[in-house]
Motif scaffolding. Structure first.
Motif, PDB file in Angstrom:
ATOM      1  N   UNK A   1      67.966 -78.906 -70.520  1.00  0.00           N
ATOM      2  CA  UNK A   1      68.991 -79.627 -69.450  1.00  0.00           C
ATOM      3  C   UNK A   1      70.048 -79.830 -70.048  1.00  0.00           C
ATOM      4  N   UNK A   2      71.081 -78.609 -70.048  1.00  0.00           N
ATOM      5  CA  UNK A   2      72.260 -78.858 -70.860  1.00  0.00           C
ATOM      6  C   UNK A   2      73.717 -79.524 -69.608  1.00  0.00           C
ATOM      7  N   UNK A   3      73.820 -80.484 -70.773  1.00  0.00           N
ATOM      8  CA  UNK A   3      75.072 -81.182 -70.171  1.00  0.00           C
ATOM      9  C   UNK A   3      76.211 -81.437 -70.915  1.00  0.00           C
ATOM     10  N   UNK A   4      76.174 -80.519 -71.659  1.00  0.00           N
ATOM     11  CA  UNK A   4      77.540 -79.558 -72.524  1.00  0.00           C
ATOM     12  C   UNK A   4      77.774 -78.753 -73.417  1.00  0.00           C
ATOM     13  N   UNK A   5      78.552 -78.544 -73.712  1.00  0.00           N
ATOM     14  CA  UNK A   5      79.602 -77.036 -74.351  1.00  0.00           C
ATOM     15  C   UNK A   5      78.527 -76.806 -75.465  1.00  0.00           C
ATOM     16  N   UNK A   6      77.974 -75.471 -74.983  1.00  0.00           N
ATOM     17  CA  UNK A   6      76.925 -74.862 -76.193  1.00  0.00           C
ATOM     18  C   UNK A   6      77.038 -73.699 -76.445  1.00  0.00           C
ATOM     19  N   UNK A   7      76.218 -72.567 -77.591  1.00  0.00           N
ATOM     20  CA  UNK A   7      76.287 -71.829 -78.159  1.00  0.00           C
ATOM     21  C   UNK A   7      75.248 -71.121 -77.759  1.00  0.00           C
ATOM     22  N   UNK A   8      75.293 -69.668 -77.199  1.00  0.00           N
ATOM     23  CA  UNK A   8      73.723 -69.675 -77.923  1.00  0.00           C
ATOM     24  C   UNK A   8      73.510 -67.907 -78.680  1.00  0.00           C
ATOM     25  N   UNK A   9      73.200 -67.883 -79.420  1.00  0.00           N
ATOM     26  CA  UNK A   9      72.370 -66.771 -80.265  1.00  0.00           C
ATOM     27  C   UNK A   9      71.056 -66.487 -80.167  1.00  0.00           C
ATOM     28  N   UNK A  10      71.848 -64.990 -80.170  1.00  0.00           N
ATOM     29  CA  UNK A  10      70.181 -64.024 -79.736  1.00  0.00           C
ATOM     30  C   UNK A  10      69.000 -64.560 -81.457  1.00  0.00           C
ATOM     31  N   UNK A  11      68.084 -64.445 -81.293  1.00  0.00           N
ATOM     32  CA  UNK A  11      66.860 -65.361 -82.100  1.00  0.00           C
ATOM     33  C   UNK A  11      66.600 -63.250 -83.041  1.00  0.00           C
ATOM     34  N   UNK A  12      66.945 -63.606 -83.780  1.00  0.00           N
ATOM     35  CA  UNK A  12      66.507 -62.706 -85.449  1.00  0.00           C
ATOM     36  C   UNK A  12      65.775 -62.190 -84.968  1.00  0.00           C
ATOM     37  N   UNK A  13      65.108 -60.847 -85.687  1.00  0.00           N
ATOM     38  CA  UNK A  13      63.308 -60.294 -86.042  1.00  0.00           C
ATOM     39  C   UNK A  13      62.908 -60.496 -85.987  1.00  0.00           C
ATOM     40  N   UNK A  14      63.391 -61.729 -87.419  1.00  0.00           N
ATOM     41  CA  UNK A  14      63.451 -62.211 -88.848  1.00  0.00           C
ATOM     42  C   UNK A  14      62.667 -63.911 -88.332  1.00  0.00           C
ATOM     43  N   UNK A  15      63.447 -63.917 -87.117  1.00  0.00           N
ATOM     44  CA  UNK A  15      63.737 -65.870 -87.155  1.00  0.00           C
ATOM     45  C   UNK A  15      62.462 -65.301 -86.174  1.00  0.00           C
ATOM     46  N   UNK A  16      62.376 -64.850 -85.295  1.00  0.00           N
ATOM     47  CA  UNK A  16      60.647 -64.442 -84.282  1.00  0.00           C
ATOM     48  C   UNK A  16      59.630 -64.360 -84.652  1.00  0.00           C
ATOM     49  N   UNK A  17      59.723 -63.605 -85.875  1.00  0.00           N
ATOM     50  CA  UNK A  17      58.723 -63.735 -86.273  1.00  0.00           C
ATOM     51  C   UNK A  17      57.988 -64.946 -87.213  1.00  0.00           C
ATOM     52  N   UNK A  18      59.022 -65.610 -87.385  1.00  0.00           N
ATOM     53  CA  UNK A  18      58.449 -66.529 -87.745  1.00  0.00           C
ATOM     54  C   UNK A  18      58.371 -67.751 -87.214  1.00  0.00           C
ATOM     55  N   UNK A  19      58.455 -67.402 -86.433  1.00  0.00           N
ATOM     56  CA  UNK A  19      57.750 -69.147 -85.392  1.00  0.00           C
ATOM     57  C   UNK A  19      56.498 -68.359 -84.648  1.00  0.00           C
ATOM     58  N   UNK A  20      56.314 -67.075 -84.181  1.00  0.00           N
ATOM     59  CA  UNK A  20      55.458 -66.444 -83.859  1.00  0.00           C
ATOM     60  C   UNK A  20      54.190 -66.981 -85.148  1.00  0.00           C
ATOM     61  N   UNK A  21      54.468 -66.956 -86.367  1.00  0.00           N
ATOM     62  CA  UNK A  21      53.625 -67.198 -87.760  1.00  0.00           C
ATOM     63  C   UNK A  21      53.219 -68.166 -87.646  1.00  0.00           C
TER      64      UNK A  21
END
Length: 444
Positions: free
Chosen positions: A210-230
């Motif tokens: 749930x988002x109650x205020x101003x946000x900024x969305x940034x697309x996950x990079x391929x490297x960050x996605x790989x780190x998360x998966x690992x």
């Protein structure tokens, strides 16, 4: 016209993000010039041109995801369209084969012959019996075999639609499309091999954010996605246990200060990490189970007889773990020089895939950013990882007296399936022995 396809640039990489074109349509290029920069889940790579010519057409835009086998640029090299040449060559070879087969009845005593790039070995009844369990020869042109390799398709698993079962390019494209479709439909793969973020989410009831205020969305990079998966793979497959201790490294601090000037004369920046790498390597030789991995499929412990130490490096894009190969065969200064080079190239995203592969044990230095203790996550499929905290001066009691010493916090995470707590403790004590008396490292 040369149709340039995004080729397989390394193990396990099937796609990339096109970061930047180096040429525009109408520009002249030479063989070896960098055509574009691509971001993969592990490294950024410069893709060179294989021919001289003029850029005719760019078939992808910066930011697009390109897959292995995709045509991304057309270069007018003054020759025939590459695909057309391949098709004609394949068609010609197939026609030869079909013509010979059609003339089978008129072949007389000699019989029908296979004509093409691949030759069917002669055999008799005895050979057929002996080789009844052998793999059948797959007929395909070199062009088709290269295409299959570029698309990551095992050509030996395909049933060809051409004459005599020859595998055609259409067969390979269909297999590639089917594989991509299957990947989209897969939910959870066997955790013995991999676990990705999507499959993880599908098994867990994750409440909506749930988002109650101003946000900024940034697309996950391929490297960050790989780190998360690992990270998910490691924590979901490996049962972690962690031991912590404080090492008295007063003598190491003195030795490093003395040797720092000698290293600088050789243009080497000497930090504490090479001493830690050497100490860990020597300790691994005495406790090899920490330099092993657990093969779940075959229910075996794989003891590695080589010592490749991974160093976690903080980069602007995320964590990378380049590997110091054969650390047991190198001295402190040699390790330091190689490690500094790996760190610099990692931070500049100029590291090669080979430099990121083959690790047997990893070290993470969160003390470099001012932290003391941490619980490091094991790099799958390794059996352990050691974390180094910040060296600080603290009062300790020695021979009944309070003295000021240099202490460093150490954390060791182990794969508790194959490493017991006692072995972890003994391993840490051995590392402590080397770091508290660093002359042992120089004399080893």
């Amino acid at each position: 016209m040369y149709k340039f396809k995004f080729a397989d640039i390394g193990e396990g990489i099937h796609e990339g993000k096109l970061l930047k074109w180096m040429f525009e349509e109408g520009d002249k290029v030479k063989d070896g010039d960098t055509l574009f920069l691509v971001e993969t889940d592990k490294v950024n790579a410069e893709i060179p041109s294989p021919v001289d010519g003029v850029v005719s057409k760019l078939l992808a835009e910066e930011g697009d995801t390109i897959h292995v086998g995709d045509v991304v640029i057309e270069i007018d090299d003054g020759g025939e369209n590459e695909n057309t040449k391949e098709d004609k060559k394949e068609e010609k070879e197939t026609t030869k084969t079909e013509t010979v087969d059609e003339g089978k009845d008129m072949a007389g005593v000699v019989g029908a012959l296979e004509v093409g790039e691949d030759v069917i070995d002669s055999s008799d009844e005895k050979d057929q019996k002996e080789d009844s369990n052998s793999k059948k020869k797959i007929l395909a042109t070199p062009v088709a075999r290269k295409l299959a390799k570029d698309l990551g398709i095992d050509i030996n698993t395909l049933t060809g639609s051409g004459a005599n079962g020859r595998v055609m390019k259409d067969d390979i494209y269909k297999a590639s499309d089917k594989e991509k479709s299957n990947k989209k439909e897969d939910n959870i793969k066997d955790t013995k091999k991999e676990s990705d973020n999507k499959s993880y989410k599908s098994n867990i009831d994750i409440p909506e954010i749930k988002i109650d205020g101003e946000v900024e969305r940034v697309k996950v990079s391929k490297m960050r996605k790989t780190i998360a998966e690992n990270m998910i793979l490691s924590k979901s497959v490996i049962p972690h246990a962690t031991s912590m201790d404080d090492f008295d490294v007063t003598e190491l601090v003195k030795l490093r200060k003395e040797q720092k000037m000698i290293a600088e004369k050789q243009d080497i920046k000497l930090t504490y990490m090479p001493f830690v790498i050497k100490a860990v390597t020597l300790a691994l030789k005495e406790y090899p189970v920490l330099n092993a991995s657990y093969d779940m499929e075959n229910e075996e412990i794989v003891y590695k007889k080589y010592y490749n130490i991974g160093i976690a490096v903080d980069t602007p894009e995320g964590l990378m773990v380049p590997v110091v190969k054969d650390a047991d065969k190198k001295g402190i200064l040699e390790i330091s020089k190689e490690m500094n080079d790996l760190i610099e190239r990692s931070q500049d995203r100029k590291i090669s895939l080979d430099d990121l592969r083959g690790g047997t044990f990893s070290i993470t230095n969160y003390g470099a950013v001012g932290s003391s203790y941490g619980v490091p996550v094991i790099k799958y499929p390794e059996a352990a990882i050691i974390g180094i905290g910040r060296i600080t001066k603290k009062p300790v009691v020695i021979d009944g007296e309070i003295v000021i010493r240099d202490l460093v916090p150490i954390s060791l995470s182990i794969d508790h399936r194959i490493v017991d707590g006692a072995d972890a403790g003994r391993f840490l004590n051995k590392v402590k022995e080397f770091l508290q008396d660093p002359m042992l490292l120089l004399l080893s």
